[in-house]
Design an enzyme around this catalytic site. Structure first.
Site, PDB file in Angstrom:
ATOM      1  N   SER A 187      90.129  37.592  10.492  1.00 15.23           N
ATOM      2  CA  SER A 187      88.793  37.023  10.663  1.00 15.23           C
ATOM      3  C   SER A 187      88.355  36.835  12.100  1.00 15.23           C
ATOM      4  O   SER A 187      87.196  36.516  12.343  1.00 15.23           O
ATOM      5  CB  SER A 187      88.701  35.687   9.911  1.00 15.23           C
ATOM      6  OG  SER A 187      88.695  35.914   8.521  1.00 15.23           O
ATOM      7  N   LYS A 227      82.381  28.565  15.930  1.00 11.32           N
ATOM      8  CA  LYS A 227      82.237  28.916  14.512  1.00 11.32           C
ATOM      9  C   LYS A 227      81.976  27.666  13.674  1.00 11.32           C
ATOM     10  O   LYS A 227      82.591  26.612  13.903  1.00 11.32           O
ATOM     11  CB  LYS A 227      83.503  29.639  14.050  1.00 11.32           C
ATOM     12  CG  LYS A 227      83.466  30.187  12.623  1.00 11.32           C
ATOM     13  CD  LYS A 227      84.754  30.940  12.350  1.00 11.32           C
ATOM     14  CE  LYS A 227      84.845  31.460  10.926  1.00 11.32           C
ATOM     15  NZ  LYS A 227      86.115  32.193  10.693  1.00 11.32           N
ATOM     16  N   SER A 253      85.788  36.660   8.903  1.00  9.34           N
ATOM     17  CA  SER A 253      84.711  35.708   8.647  1.00  9.34           C
ATOM     18  C   SER A 253      84.041  35.178   9.913  1.00  9.34           C
ATOM     19  O   SER A 253      83.003  34.530   9.833  1.00  9.34           O
ATOM     20  CB  SER A 253      85.250  34.525   7.836  1.00  9.34           C
ATOM     21  OG  SER A 253      86.205  33.777   8.579  1.00  9.34           O
TER      22      SER A 253
END
Length: 498
Positions: A188, A84, A164
């Site tokens: 997330s 990420k 996210s």
């Protein structure tokens, strides 16, 4: 955005559609195959926008990793992992999705990345995310960032990838890497994994280092694996977990960082007492039917199903938000102040000013109300009281009390709703389904495992237990995975219903 050489689109899409979730560790493909798939379905084709950067010479790194694994026994030798884009890697910028950090090349590996490399993993590239991990403004659209655009769900291109860690979930589902790393403050990892039909694990806070990860909350932040099987998640977690002197939260990690993959051996549901949070299942018939089938599968495998009544207090969410605002302001100021180079902002006030100066690109779809509230969250007494309340309501009087009162091993509920339509103008459409906030606020482990689909949209089953019960949660989740009767469809790479 990255660009790689394209291949025949039809062949790559068929390869991606052939990705299957299995109950055992999956065999990795070559990094070159993953790069071809990224070129065909992320850059071109359906354009999922899950990957924002490719590491320099990842194929060469793969060969080195494989050789190192063969010679030194690296457990992840040659396995391609996406990271990420709020986690620092030495060879790519770390942007958190914001134009303010688009040139943030620190030359540092986060300790968790260094651990993955040491285990033989190939860091293939960076994944898109909800900008600032969905902690900037109201009415955000999960998976959108100014750097990477809008990530799309490979199972339904017009449906949300949730956030996210949206790019990480979408990339794993579409077969763009063997696995990916996400981060979670509240939902997330688990939400994007659930809607993408993959496994996501949020460990106990403090099991994995947060150093050199763009922060939100010192109380709740953690990184975790996103994979196609619980066994793969356990392999990754084994490599990632451990004490980091720079992160005080990990002081006890060394005592709890076991071989999580080995701990899955012989996993069974026989005699496991499963606490069912039916009040958190919602009322959507297509979802509750899948949930009931998952419970029936577990019961048939020998689990004892125990209904557990629970209704979260409104104060828990209010206290959490106060904690996040305060900790974000302090954490982001410290992170930006410590960056090498010349970033355009060195504190939260500077970020707010940057966004105003670049409003056309940054603020077109939604604002920065959360940033502005965090800037004003300076009352230490209010923060301390909120943190005490949040921890008590989610932990001591929440998960701990439910497990003890009903004498159950784990709590289960649907992870979240099926994916909703992407709506950049009005933002996300979350429903009050799932119990992930309990685990997030308490800092306890939370695993989501695919349990089927509601009207063609993947839905996940959550497993939650107490602090440092990571191995137990993974073991129970793996046991469910082996008896799951639902067929898991590969991603369609089309709009919903087409």
């Amino acid at each position: 955005m990255h660009r790689t050489a394209s291949i025949g689109l039809a062949a790559a899409c068929l390869a991606a559609a052939g990705v299957a979730q299995t109950a055992s560790a999956t065999a990795p493909e070559t990094p070159a195959t993953y790069l071809e798939r990224i070129a065909a379905i992320d850059d071109a084709g359906p354009a999922i926008h899950a990957v924002v950067a490719i590491a320099p010479d990842p194929a060469g790194g793969a060969q080195g990793g494989a050789q190192g694994g063969a010679q030194g026994g690296g457990p992840l030798a040659g396995r391609a992992v996406l990271v990420k884009d709020n986690i620092e890697t030495r060879d790519m910028p770390t942007t958190a999705g914001s134009l303010a950090l688009k040139d943030n090349a620190t030359g540092r590996d986060a300790p968790l990345v260094a651990r993955l490399r040491a285990a033989g993993a190939v860091i293939l590239g960076k994944t898109n995310l909800s900008e600032w991990a969905n902690f900037r403004g109201d009415r955000s659209s999960s998976g959108w960032s100014a750097v990477g655009g809008q990530t799309r769900n490979p199972h339904a291109l017009d449906r949300s990838p949730c956030g996210s860690s949206s790019g990480s979930g979408a990339a794993v589902a579409a077969g763009m890497a063997w696995a990916a790393i996400g981060t979670e403050t509240d939902g997330s990892i688990t939400c994007p994994a659930s809607v993408a039909g993959v496994v996501g694990f949020k460990p106990t806070v403090g099991l994995v280092s947060r150093t050199y990860i763009v922060p939100i909350s010192a109380s709740q932040d953690t990184a975790g694996p996103m994979t196609t099987s619980v066994a793969d998640a356990a392999m990754l977690l084994t490599a990632m977990a451990g004490t980091d002197p720079a992160d005080p939260a990990t002081a006890e990690a060394g005592r709890h960082a076991v071989d999580f993959a080995a701990a899955l051996s012989g996993a069974s549901l026989r005699g496991v007492r499963v606490g069912v949070l039916r009040g958190q299942a919602g009322t959507t018939p297509a979802l509750t039917a899948v949930f009931d089938k998952a419970l029936a599968d577990m019961k048939a495998a020998g689990a004892e199903i125990v209904d557990v009544a629970f209704k979260p207090e409104a104060r828990m969410g209010e206290a959490e938000y106060a904690v996040l605002l305060h900790e974000f302001r302090k954490g982001i100021d410290a992170y930006l102040a410590g960056l090498p180079g010349q970033p355009p902002a060195r504190d939260l006030a500077g970020l707010i000013a940057f966004n105003k100066a670049h409003a056309d690109a940054e603020l077109r779809w939604y604002g920065q109300e959360i940033f502005e509230q965090a800037l004003a969250a300076t009352d230490e007494a209010v923060y301390r009281k909120a943190r005490q309340d949040a921890r008590r309501l989610a932990g001591t009087e929440g998960i701990d009390a439910l497990l003890a009162r009903h004498e159950v091993d784990v709590l289960v509920a649907p992870t979240t709703s099926p994916a909703w339509p992407i709506d950049p103008l009005l933002g996300d459409h979350f429903l009050d389904i799932g119990a992930g906030s309990l685990a997030a606020i308490a800092g306890y482990p939370h695993l989501t495992v695919p349990m089927g689909a509601a009207e063609g949209l993947p839905v996940g089953l959550s497993f939650i237990a107490g602090r440092w019960d990571d191995a137990k949660v993974l073991r129970v989740g793996a046991a469910y995975e082996t008896v799951r009767s639902a067929r898991l469809a590969p991603p369609s790479l089309r709009r919903w219903g087409e």
